[in-house]
Design a protein around this motif. Structure first.
Motif, PDB file in Angstrom:
ATOM      1  N   THR A   1       0.804  -1.167   0.057  1.00  0.00           N
ATOM      2  CA  THR A   1      -0.128  -0.035   0.202  1.00  0.00           C
ATOM      3  C   THR A   1       0.997   0.998   0.120  1.00  0.00           C
ATOM      4  OG1 THR A   1      -1.963  -1.050   1.118  1.00  0.00           O
ATOM      5  CG2 THR A   1      -1.641   1.395   1.453  1.00  0.00           C
ATOM      6  N   LEU A   2       0.633   2.154  -1.025  1.00  0.00           N
ATOM      7  CA  LEU A   2       1.273   3.460  -0.929  1.00  0.00           C
ATOM      8  C   LEU A   2       0.640   4.529  -0.574  1.00  0.00           C
ATOM      9  CD1 LEU A   2       2.599   1.292  -3.208  1.00  0.00           C
ATOM     10  CD2 LEU A   2       3.264   3.475  -4.573  1.00  0.00           C
ATOM     11  N   MET A   3       0.959   5.198   0.339  1.00  0.00           N
ATOM     12  CA  MET A   3       0.472   6.416   0.971  1.00  0.00           C
ATOM     13  C   MET A   3       0.748   7.449   0.290  1.00  0.00           C
ATOM     14  SD  MET A   3       0.368   5.529   5.115  1.00  0.00           S
ATOM     15  CE  MET A   3       0.316   7.283   5.344  1.00  0.00           C
ATOM     16  N   CYS A   4      -0.099   8.326  -0.405  1.00  0.00           N
ATOM     17  CA  CYS A   4       0.419   9.631  -1.026  1.00  0.00           C
ATOM     18  C   CYS A   4      -0.306  10.758  -0.587  1.00  0.00           C
ATOM     19  CB  CYS A   4      -0.035   9.406  -2.637  1.00  0.00           C
ATOM     20  SG  CYS A   4       0.490   8.080  -3.530  1.00  0.00           S
ATOM     21  N   GLY A   5       0.010  11.906  -0.846  1.00  0.00           N
ATOM     22  CA  GLY A   5      -0.555  13.179  -0.505  1.00  0.00           C
ATOM     23  C   GLY A   5      -1.996  13.441  -1.143  1.00  0.00           C
ATOM     24  N   PRO A   6      -2.495  14.366  -0.829  1.00  0.00           N
ATOM     25  CA  PRO A   6      -3.824  14.705  -1.169  1.00  0.00           C
ATOM     26  C   PRO A   6      -3.691  15.218  -2.560  1.00  0.00           C
ATOM     27  CG  PRO A   6      -2.985  16.373   0.304  1.00  0.00           C
ATOM     28  CD  PRO A   6      -2.244  15.378   0.560  1.00  0.00           C
ATOM     29  N   ARG A   7      -2.697  15.634  -2.984  1.00  0.00           N
ATOM     30  CA  ARG A   7      -2.816  16.478  -4.625  1.00  0.00           C
ATOM     31  C   ARG A   7      -1.527  15.758  -5.228  1.00  0.00           C
ATOM     32  NH1 ARG A   7      -3.647  19.784  -0.977  1.00  0.00           N
ATOM     33  NH2 ARG A   7      -5.542  20.803  -0.588  1.00  0.00           N
ATOM     34  N   ASP A   8      -0.714  14.764  -4.824  1.00  0.00           N
ATOM     35  CA  ASP A   8       0.566  14.313  -5.391  1.00  0.00           C
ATOM     36  C   ASP A   8       0.288  12.945  -5.472  1.00  0.00           C
ATOM     37  OD1 ASP A   8       2.914  13.790  -6.275  1.00  0.00           O
ATOM     38  OD2 ASP A   8       3.924  15.197  -4.576  1.00  0.00           O
ATOM     39  N   ALA A   9       0.769  12.130  -6.524  1.00  0.00           N
ATOM     40  CA  ALA A   9       0.796  10.519  -6.545  1.00  0.00           C
ATOM     41  C   ALA A   9       2.192  10.136  -5.976  1.00  0.00           C
ATOM     42  CB  ALA A   9       0.525  10.330  -7.824  1.00  0.00           C
ATOM     43  N   THR A  10       3.214  11.040  -5.631  1.00  0.00           N
ATOM     44  CA  THR A  10       4.367  10.494  -5.282  1.00  0.00           C
ATOM     45  C   THR A  10       4.158   9.848  -3.684  1.00  0.00           C
ATOM     46  OG1 THR A  10       5.462  12.319  -6.352  1.00  0.00           O
ATOM     47  CG2 THR A  10       6.665  11.102  -4.405  1.00  0.00           C
TER      48      THR A  10
END
Length: 124
Positions: free
Chosen positions: A53-62
């Motif tokens: 599972t990758l946790m990304c920011g609200p506006r960034d897919a990094t």
């Protein structure tokens, strides 16, 4: 399904660092419920890649954190008490921090949140 996940054991890099998160398996969003020493945003999006599972920011897919072995596509899990390795780089330009994730609670109810980041409608 909503999971309460505890991130910790970043002792080598940040003594006593932790974060308590809610992961919503259905909406693929997460929110931060408590933290110390891990600079994570209040919420973000979730992606699943190869059983992680990758946790990304609200506006960034990094990815900010990778929860290794936490597979949100697995129909039989995750389960309470499940653990794995967490790789976090919450602050851009910082070194990767290695710690652990731990599923504290699995909530299978489909209840809508009354308030907060995941609430829909005029109250949100």
């Amino acid at each position: 399904m909503r999971l309460t996940v505890h991130l910790d054991a970043f002792d080598c890099t940040r003594p006593m660092a932790f974060a308590i998160l809610w992961l919503d398996k259905d909406t693929r969003q997460w929110s931060r419920k408590g933290h110390h020493g891990l600079d994570l945003p209040e919420w973000g999006t979730l992606q699943v890649d190869g059983g992680n599972t990758l946790m990304c920011g609200p506006r960034d897919a990094t990815p900010l954190c990778v929860l290794e072995g936490l597979d949100l596509k697995d129909r039989s899990g995750p389960f309470e008490g499940e653990t794995g390795r967490a790789q976090c780089c919450a602050e851009r330009g910082r070194l990767l921090m290695t710690g652990h994730w731990h599923v504290q609670c699995v909530d299978n109810e489909q209840a809508q949140p009354e308030h907060g980041l995941f609430a829909a409608g005029e109250e949100a």
